[in-house]
Design an enzyme around this catalytic site. Structure first.
Site, PDB file in Angstrom:
ATOM      1  N   ILE A   1      60.411  35.575  74.957  1.00 29.84           N
ATOM      2  CA  ILE A   1      59.207  35.353  75.752  1.00 29.84           C
ATOM      3  C   ILE A   1      59.343  34.095  76.601  1.00 29.84           C
ATOM      4  O   ILE A   1      58.842  34.055  77.731  1.00 29.84           O
ATOM      5  CB  ILE A   1      57.962  35.291  74.833  1.00 29.84           C
ATOM      6  CG1 ILE A   1      56.689  35.266  75.681  1.00 29.84           C
ATOM      7  CG2 ILE A   1      58.017  34.096  73.887  1.00 29.84           C
ATOM      8  CD1 ILE A   1      56.517  36.453  76.587  1.00 29.84           C
TER       9      ILE A   1
ATOM     10  N   GLY B   1      57.317  42.342  70.417  1.00 30.59           N
ATOM     11  CA  GLY B   1      56.104  41.537  70.372  1.00 30.59           C
ATOM     12  C   GLY B   1      56.270  40.289  71.206  1.00 30.59           C
ATOM     13  O   GLY B   1      56.966  40.288  72.227  1.00 30.59           O
ATOM     14  N   GLU B   2      55.591  39.223  70.792  1.00 37.86           N
ATOM     15  CA  GLU B   2      55.638  37.913  71.470  1.00 37.86           C
ATOM     16  C   GLU B   2      54.949  37.911  72.827  1.00 37.86           C
ATOM     17  O   GLU B   2      54.846  36.881  73.475  1.00 37.86           O
ATOM     18  CB  GLU B   2      57.088  37.423  71.665  1.00 37.86           C
ATOM     19  CG  GLU B   2      57.918  37.327  70.409  1.00 37.86           C
ATOM     20  CD  GLU B   2      59.349  36.875  70.687  1.00 37.86           C
ATOM     21  OE1 GLU B   2      59.672  36.579  71.864  1.00 37.86           O
ATOM     22  OE2 GLU B   2      60.150  36.817  69.740  1.00 37.86           O
ATOM     23  N   GLY B   3      54.494  39.063  73.299  1.00 45.31           N
ATOM     24  CA  GLY B   3      54.010  39.164  74.665  1.00 45.31           C
ATOM     25  C   GLY B   3      55.107  39.527  75.643  1.00 45.31           C
ATOM     26  O   GLY B   3      54.918  39.457  76.863  1.00 45.31           O
TER      27      GLY B   3
END
Length: 344
Positions: free
Chosen positions: A91, A309-311
């Site tokens: 990210i 995930g993590e954006g």
């Protein structure tokens, strides 16, 4: 609790006419046209602007991890938070690439974290309870998480940001997301549970068995806030509150993958209008995400088999959102360019 802004039909018609009269066949820019319309409606403008894009990554630990639902130990959560702060995670790379400001929020990590200018302490408790035997959070903790998530968004908005995405970090949070999805959408739990951070078939079956026991131990009263308290995580609850606050502040909300969408399921159950402010950046490779998107009746911009995930999906898709606004503002119309149409 939240005042959600609604758009008007006249502006919708004006924006659609502006999109349709660009020098292209009707609908030729596909989903980019849908995004342009949505951003214009959110900002109540025929010339919307994306200001200071921001990513908030919320981190929290889950008591259910002690039951063996993840191949990774809980210690990975604070280790990854440090990686975010040191700029070494995926990210970080994607946010740097696309000039997105990245900050981390400690929603409820079980370990102590160092002070850092990019780390904001909103910790409610050092990890949730194991929902195999009791509710993960109290109702008061959920309320506090909503407030603290909203406060983070207000802080960012005061700096001039009008487009925001939410990432997460928390070992075991795919289990919470699966249970939230199951209870809110009605999709059978077996179709909600996936590999998470890399379980093999045996691990998935064990995870499913544990989550089936947890579901059986908590009767469904069809109250989304109670469901969140029983099965959620501090980071998921804060993202839910953050999404609703962002909508209230008329911000464009970029939705990431499985975990972030589980937070949105709760937000949507409370305030369906929140979807008016959301762009879904990608379809995760986590097996249940497609069912979530189908339930919400939305179309993601990308399908890249991401399950990080993590954006990460938000950051990768952001240039497409920027392209949508750019064509709306800068592309010539048929009249501007002197190009004939069939109606001329």
């Amino acid at each position: 609790m939240f005042s959600i802004f609604r758009t008007d039909k006249r502006l919708t018609a004006e924006l659609q006419a502006k999109i349709d009269t660009k020098t292209k066949p009707l609908g030729a820019l596909g989903q980019l046209e849908d995004v342009a319309l949505k951003v214009g409606l959110i900002q109540q403008s025929l010339e919307p602007v994306l200001n200071k894009p921001h990513m908030l990554v919320f981190a929290g630990d889950h008591g259910i991890v002690e039951e063996g639902v993840s191949p990774f130990p809980q210690e990975v959560t604070p280790q990854m938070v440090l990686n975010f702060l040191n700029g070494g995670a995926a990210i970080n790379v994607f946010c740097r690439q696309n000039n997105i400001n990245l900050e981390v929020v400690n929603a409820g990590v079980a370990s102590d974290l160092p002070e850092h200018p990019k780390l904001f302490d909103a910790c409610i408790a050092k990890g949730t309870q194991s929902y195999l035997t009791k509710a993960a959070m109290t109702d008061e903790q959920v309320k506090s998480a909503f407030i603290r998530g909203g406060e983070q968004v207000k802080r960012v908005a005061k700096g001039g940001c009008n487009v925001i995405g939410f990432g997460e970090m928390g070992i075991g949070n795919t289990s919470s997301a699966a249970l939230l999805m199951h209870r809110i959408t009605g999709v059978p739990l077996v179709e909600c549970v996936g590999r998470g951070t890399g379980l093999d078939e045996k691990g998935v079956l064990k995870k499913l068995s544990i989550l089936q026991q947890a579901a059986a131990n908590h009767p469904d009263d069809h109250n989304p806030l109670h469901t969140l308290a029983r099965f959620g995580g501090f980071e998921i609850a804060m993202i839910c509150g953050a999404m609703l606050k962002a909508a209230e502040l008329k911000m464009l909300v970029l939705i990431d993958g499985f975990i972030a969408t589980s937070a949105l399921l709760v937000a949507h159950a409370l305030y369906p209008e929140v979807l008016d402010y959301c762009v879904f950046t990608h379809q995760s490779d986590e097996s249940g995400h497609r069912h979530m998107l189908n339930y919400l009746n939305v179309q993601p911009l990308l399908q890249l088999d991401l399950r990080l995930g993590e954006g990460s999906g938000v950051a990768v898709a952001y240039p497409l959102v920027a392209s949508s606004v750019a064509f709306l503002n800068e592309m010539a119309s048929f009249a501007d360019a002197g190009v004939s149409t069939d109606e001329d």
